[in-house]
Motif scaffolding. Structure first.
Motif, mmCIF file in Angstrom:
data_model
loop_
_atom_site.group_PDB
_atom_site.id
_atom_site.type_symbol
_atom_site.label_atom_id
_atom_site.label_comp_id
_atom_site.label_asym_id
_atom_site.label_seq_id
_atom_site.Cartn_x
_atom_site.Cartn_y
_atom_site.Cartn_z
ATOM 1 N N CYS A 327 1.422 -40.041 -19.173
ATOM 2 C CA CYS A 327 -0.013 -39.800 -19.622
ATOM 3 C C CYS A 327 -0.991 -39.795 -20.907
ATOM 4 N N SER A 328 -2.089 -40.628 -21.066
ATOM 5 C CA SER A 328 -2.539 -40.499 -22.266
ATOM 6 C C SER A 328 -3.710 -40.748 -22.239
ATOM 7 N N ALA A 329 -4.581 -39.277 -22.506
ATOM 8 C CA ALA A 329 -5.704 -39.177 -22.168
ATOM 9 C C ALA A 329 -6.731 -38.782 -23.801
ATOM 10 N N ASN A 330 -7.545 -39.454 -23.710
ATOM 11 C CA ASN A 330 -8.582 -39.539 -25.442
ATOM 12 C C ASN A 330 -9.305 -39.161 -24.907
ATOM 13 N N ASN A 331 -10.116 -38.000 -26.082
ATOM 14 C CA ASN A 331 -11.070 -37.146 -25.679
ATOM 15 C C ASN A 331 -11.349 -36.841 -24.102
ATOM 16 N N PRO A 332 -10.480 -36.247 -23.900
ATOM 17 C CA PRO A 332 -10.613 -35.648 -22.305
ATOM 18 C C PRO A 332 -11.823 -34.984 -22.429
ATOM 19 N N VAL A 333 -12.880 -34.824 -21.216
ATOM 20 C CA VAL A 333 -13.852 -33.897 -21.517
ATOM 21 C C VAL A 333 -13.539 -33.125 -20.454
ATOM 22 N N PHE A 334 -14.559 -31.902 -19.398
ATOM 23 C CA PHE A 334 -14.393 -31.535 -18.602
ATOM 24 C C PHE A 334 -13.512 -30.380 -18.475
ATOM 25 N N SER A 335 -13.189 -29.282 -19.523
ATOM 26 C CA SER A 335 -12.750 -28.946 -20.185
ATOM 27 C C SER A 335 -13.025 -27.262 -20.195
ATOM 28 N N ASP A 336 -12.430 -26.381 -19.656
ATOM 29 C CA ASP A 336 -12.908 -24.922 -20.160
ATOM 30 C C ASP A 336 -14.632 -24.954 -20.139
ATOM 31 N N TYR A 337 -14.748 -25.495 -19.346
ATOM 32 C CA TYR A 337 -17.034 -25.695 -18.538
ATOM 33 C C TYR A 337 -17.341 -23.979 -19.241
ATOM 34 N N ARG A 338 -16.655 -23.092 -18.994
ATOM 35 C CA ARG A 338 -17.911 -21.569 -19.092
ATOM 36 C C ARG A 338 -18.199 -21.324 -20.450
ATOM 37 N N SER A 339 -16.858 -21.970 -21.955
ATOM 38 C CA SER A 339 -17.189 -21.548 -22.126
ATOM 39 C C SER A 339 -18.343 -22.554 -23.570
ATOM 40 N N LEU A 340 -18.813 -23.379 -22.456
ATOM 41 C CA LEU A 340 -20.526 -24.759 -22.803
ATOM 42 C C LEU A 340 -20.952 -23.825 -22.381
ATOM 43 N N MET A 341 -21.062 -22.702 -21.615
ATOM 44 C CA MET A 341 -22.698 -22.069 -21.302
ATOM 45 C C MET A 341 -23.708 -21.924 -22.639
ATOM 46 N N GLY A 342 -24.440 -22.743 -22.457
ATOM 47 C CA GLY A 342 -25.511 -22.580 -23.892
ATOM 48 C C GLY A 342 -25.193 -23.471 -24.251
#
Lengths: 443, 284
Positions: A327-342
């Motif tokens: 698996c190769s993933a660069n700059n994967p988004v959507f991780s730890d949504y809750r820490s992005l609150m605000g």
């Protein structure tokens, strides 16, 4: 080991993955320069003492700065730093007096006191006689110690098993349609059409080497799309089957669903069973079903890759489906949504806007997003992985990336780029090619 | 042609090393890279070697007695078979015709030579830039102890070597590769020589099809049998260093042709010769 074809290949892949990876509406100007200058009069550069700008919690954060004075007069003033937390609260600031003679350059060292584990913003400033500027950076301190403050839902695995069971009941009805107009020197191109979750039709591009033999089993490079409506185009290779899939609502897979670029991430987000990404992830697994249905493919050698949303999908797919070997993933988004609150950045700003317009509690959306959080997929990924991240990434911030990375239980390789935002350099694709050749025995 | 393309280079390395084969029964290998599982690499090389002068036991150059000369014509079939991701089977079979002639007459020995069977194990790499392998083969003489067939030591033997290979970009379509190998060979007969062998190769891929390569190799062969024989394939205690240059062209993804010239530059108790060879290499 390389020749021109290989170089062209990973350059092409680099271009395609990067260009298609970031939501265009979410792209904002960021100072990712390593050098600031005004008409070449004064040049101000800064480099972290640690190559990746990752420091230990017991050591000082050190930046080596250089001031090049091309003017005919001495420049005097201050070079300094401002250390901020991720909420932009100033933790520490300091500076040193400097004098740089005319037509000379001088090196200085800025030492920031040791910090506790986490990520910090650093502003490196210069304020001299005829020149002021600021270089903005992010540094990590013992990021391996970063952990998510929220846990995975207890029925996370069952949630996705149910989705897989539903997908399994839908016949794939694969159509592989030759596209002679898109053939290249040594590659045939095919349009692939599949029935997927909720009976949506999805499409992708398959390229195969023309000189393949009947008994040959080709390793497979499975490429997933970044965020946005454009989707992926055919990618051409040699000695490989390359399958570029456009998930629902992307590229040429918009028959039943065609959200706007901004609205894609919130489509049906109020219902965890109807959220678009449930179907999107099942589309990726359907893509693997197609790969597995091909007798001419080497099912032991499947690389699943993508960047940005494609990186997210690559990890989620590799976590749910063990048919993926790498698996190769660069700059994967959507991780730890809750820490992005605000956060004012995408995707959180889209969630806030959507829930506000629809008068839905944000907490309800966050509860649903727990089932789609990359950090919750990560522990189940057992295949080897390669991840590239940029410390200046505002869409996939390094803190969130490390939450996911620290959840991995597989053998993984991480590349950290301190001066890049939502992008990775070409070299990582060169490494990826080499790594794949090695793992798949493609010498 | 994205990801593989190590194959043509392996083929090229194979050619470069292989064309340095001489009448002494040296064998070729393809650097440290393994051959892809299920793939078979076959190389057919024709070579011609001639020596009209010799180095004596002290390394002093002189002419053969009685205006003598030695030549060797060889046809070498070499194959590498990808057995797994890390293991490559190696088989080689030479056919050799050695002739020594002087004013008193001429003698020729023609026969299959020392075949080799073995394998190469890919051990590790450094950041996918430099690859390490270990290779071992068993040497099996395919000829009898007769005046017309004796083209080698007529002895079983073993060969073990460590191989390191790397590559890099030179900008544009140009790239380079290099291989370093060092090993030893022991023949089983009572005074069968023990040989230390090493090779260094450097090749430049000039474009997608053409390449130029340079290599140097050396052999230090030690035995209690110090005799010098006109038929060089019978000498057991000797040493030499040779240099070679080769040019190659890939006509298709799987087929390449190489032309090489190599020259003995320094030695002891062996002939001062040069060698020309042509290799046809195909991957199946």
């Amino acid at each position: 080991m390389y020749n021109g074809y290989l170089k062209i290949f990973y350059q092409t892949l680099f271009f395609i993955l990067i260009v298609s990876s970031a939501p265009s509406f979410a792209k904002e100007g960021k100072n990712v320069k390593n050098t600031t200058q005004v008409e070449d009069d004064v040049v101000f550069t800064a480099e972290p003492e640690k190559k990746e700008a990752i420091f230990e919690s017991h050591e000082k954060i050190v930046y080596n700065v250089n001031v090049r004075n091309n003017l005919g007069e001495e420049q005097a003033g201050k070079v300094g730093y401002v250390l901020l937390d991720l909420q932009d609260k100033v933790i520490k600031q300091d500076g040193i007096d400097v004098k740089v003679g005319k037509k000379t350059d001088k090196n200085f060292t800025l030492k920031i006191p040791a910090q506790s584990p986490g990520f910090y913003k650093v502003q490196l400033t210069i304020n001299v006689t005829d020149y002021d500027d600021t270089i903005r950076r992010v540094v990590g301190v013992d990021p391996k110690k970063i952990k998510s403050e929220t846990s995975k839902p207890g029925d996370f695995d069952q949630f996705w098993q149910n989705a897989r069971d539903t997908l399994a009941m839908i016949p794939m009805e694969a159509k592989v349609i030759p596209q002679p107009a898109l053939d290249r020197d040594n590659s045939n191109c095919y349009l692939v059409e599949l029935k997927s979750y909720e009976h949506y039709t999805i499409r992708g591009w398959l390229t195969l080497p023309k000189d393949r033999t009947k008994r040959e089993k080709l390793p497979v490079w499975f490429i997933l799309p970044g965020y946005g409506p454009r989707g992926v185009k055919p990618i051409y290779g040699d000695d490989l089957a390359i399958f570029c899939l456009n998930v629902r609502g992307v590229g040429n897979s918009k028959d039943k669903i065609n959200p706007t670029e901004e609205g894609y991430v919130t489509t049906n987000i109020e219902n965890r069973y109807k959220y678009i990404y449930r179907g999107v992830i099942m589309d990726c697994l359907r893509g693997l079903d197609f790969i597995a249905s091909r007798p001419d493919f080497d099912l032991n050698n499947i690389l699943c890759s993508g960047a940005s949303m494609g990186g997210y999908l690559a990890i989620a797919t590799s976590s749910l489906d063990k048919r993926v070997k790498l698996c190769s993933a660069n700059n994967p988004v959507f991780s730890d949504y809750r820490s992005l609150m605000g956060s004012k950045e995408w995707p959180m700003k889209s969630f806030v806007k959507y829930t506000s317009q629809k008068r839905i509690p944000l907490s309800r959306v966050m509860n649903n997003l727990d089932y789609y959080d990359l950090k919750n997929f990560a522990p189940n990924m057992k295949c080897k992985s390669l991840v590239g991240i940029g410390l200046l990434d505002n869409l996939a911030p390094p803190y969130n990336q490390y939450v996911m990375i620290n959840s991995l239980t597989n053998k993984n390789k991480l590349f950290v780029y301190p001066n890049l935002a939502h992008e990775v350099p070409e070299q990582i694709y060169k490494y990826l090619s080499n790594w794949m050749m090695d793992e798949f025995g493609m010498f | 042609m994205p990801t593989k393309n190590i194959n043509p280079i392996v083929v090229k390395i194979l050619a470069i090393v292989f064309v340095s084969c001489t009448f002494l029964g040296q064998q070729a290998h393809a650097g440290a890279w393994p051959v892809r599982p299920g793939k078979v690499l076959v190389s057919l090389t024709g070579s011609y070697f001639k020596a009209s002068r010799l180095w004596d036991r002290k390394g002093k150059s002189s002419a053969y007695a009685d205006s003598g000369s030695f030549n060797s014509k060889g046809l070498y079939l070499y194959s590498e078979i990808g057995a797994s991701r890390v293991f490559t089977v190696i088989v080689s079979v030479p056919y050799v015709s050695n002739t020594y002639s002087d004013t008193r007459g001429k003698s020729t020995q023609s026969s299959f030579g020392d075949a080799e069977v073995g394998g190469r194990v890919y051990l590790a790499n450094i950041n996918f830039k430099f690859y390490f392998a270990i290779q071992g083969t068993v040497i099996v003489p395919l000829y009898s102890d007769s005046p017309t067939q004796n083209v080698g030591y007529q002895s079983l033997g073993t060969d073990l070597r460590l191989v390191g290979s790397g590559s890099g970009s030179l900008g544009g379509d140009k790239s380079c590769y290099y291989t370093i190998e060092i090993g030893g060979r022991q023949y089983a007969t009572g005074n069968g020589p023990f040989q230390l062998r090493s090779t260094v190769s450097y090749g430049i891929n000039l474009d997608k099809k053409d390449q130029l390569a340079f290599s140097g190799s050396g052999v230090l062969s030690q035995s209690s049998d110090k005799a010098f024989r006109g038929n060089l394939s019978q000498n057991k205690d000797f040493s030499y260093v040779q240099a070679s240059i080769s040019a190659g062209r890939s006509f298709t993804k799987n087929f390449s042709v190489f032309l090489a010239y190599n020259q003995f530059v320094v030695g002891r108790n062996t002939g001062i010769g040069s060698n020309v060879s042509l290799s046809l290499i195909n991957k199946f």
